[in-house]
Design a protein around this motif. Sequence first.
Motif, PDB file in Angstrom:
ATOM      1  N   VAL A 111       0.831  -1.209   0.000  1.00 51.80           N
ATOM      2  CA  VAL A 111       0.000   0.000   0.000  1.00 51.80           C
ATOM      3  C   VAL A 111       0.864   1.256   0.000  1.00 51.80           C
ATOM      4  N   GLU A 112       1.906   1.262   0.821  1.00 54.17           N
ATOM      5  CA  GLU A 112       2.735   2.449   0.961  1.00 54.17           C
ATOM      6  C   GLU A 112       4.154   2.171   0.501  1.00 54.17           C
ATOM      7  N   TRP A 113       4.831   3.230   0.035  1.00 59.78           N
ATOM      8  CA  TRP A 113       6.221   3.113  -0.434  1.00 59.78           C
ATOM      9  C   TRP A 113       7.152   2.629   0.672  1.00 59.78           C
ATOM     10  N   ASP A 114       6.900   3.054   1.913  1.00 60.89           N
ATOM     11  CA  ASP A 114       7.755   2.642   3.032  1.00 60.89           C
ATOM     12  C   ASP A 114       7.785   1.126   3.207  1.00 60.89           C
ATOM     13  N   ASP A 115       6.711   0.449   2.771  1.00 61.53           N
ATOM     14  CA  ASP A 115       6.653  -1.005   2.910  1.00 61.53           C
ATOM     15  C   ASP A 115       7.496  -1.724   1.855  1.00 61.53           C
ATOM     16  N   ALA A 116       7.925  -0.982   0.824  1.00 59.92           N
ATOM     17  CA  ALA A 116       8.654  -1.623  -0.273  1.00 59.92           C
ATOM     18  C   ALA A 116      10.080  -1.114  -0.447  1.00 59.92           C
ATOM     19  N   LYS A 117      10.369   0.094   0.035  1.00 57.00           N
ATOM     20  CA  LYS A 117      11.638   0.728  -0.326  1.00 57.00           C
ATOM     21  C   LYS A 117      12.866  -0.041   0.179  1.00 57.00           C
TER      22      LYS A 117
END
Length: 360
Positions: free
Chosen positions: A297-303
């Motif tokens: 959902v959020e970029w922080d979860d993937a970066k």
Amino acid sequence: MLWTDKETMDEFFELDPINEDFYEVFVTFREEPFGVQLDAVKVFNEVYYQVTRMVYEHALPADLPKFVNDIKANLGWSYGARLVISMGYFLFLLSDSTKNPINRLTMSRISLNYHHYPYWQPLKECYERLRVLQRSSKYSFVPCPNNATEFKGKYIQWSTITQKYNLSCIEHVLNLWPKIEDKCEIANMIKESLSSGSFISRYGNDYKQIYRFFDQYFKEDSLTLTCAEDSPKYYTYKDYQKLSEKAESEMSALQKRISELESENESLKALLEKKKINGKARRFTLVEIVDYCKGRVEWDDAKDIVAMLNRLLRKKGTQEDSDLVDSIEEEFRQRRYGNTFNAPVGQIVQHADIVDNKKL
């Protein structure tokens, strides 16, 4: 071994005044539509390191993906490679390229591949302004390695660095350091890595020639005072303490290497294992990992996963692999609900380039 990191921007300004002009441009990249949040010192260190590599390694156009992957691994993000290579290109143009040139075809390929990215035009304008003012760089991008003593106690694959102890390569490595004492330190490290048994089995009888090279190297008049290490006739407590510290340092380096080999061995076992026992041999494809990241959902979860993939692909990945990982960032940049990003705008814009000349 080619560059010693600076710790502040002031050190870069002292290195060459034109860095102040490029820093002013870099600061503007923190604003929209660029949103660059990378640390300036880290970026400038990466620029000088990579340009020094290109000069020293006589980089060809086909080598560029190697440099791009290395920058991604060091900085974590694909946009960092575009910024570093663009800045390095114009910094190099302002230097005396006749002393330490980069292949012309390589420079042309950089211009062709990167002129359409948003960082290019502001950096180009800075370059053209400096040219009009007849200001140039005095820095020649010669190797600027760390102090030789910093390599003590670390495991270094000298056989790889010297291309299996090629005499010419050994001499090139030693000449990276201008100071005689540093040359001697490195020469001793390389010589000590020549464990006769393993060296003879791997490289044949050439080891005698290598030893003769070092013996002659240490006999040179200019090295006599700094390299002669005659064993003292009597050992003091401090002498024993130094010997003990050296032995502990070497033991630590060997233990680190053993751990690396054990880890590598486990990886090989996992690849060869046909049955997945206790999940140790479980493998996921790059496509599966990329799809997982795109589903967050959020970029922080993937970066953090993207940064990890960039580092892992530095030496083993293909261009297709790299493009696949870059597509994760592209997914988050383009993802919208109406006019709103799925992730917080501030988190996405900081990694955004210009797409179709519109700010995402």
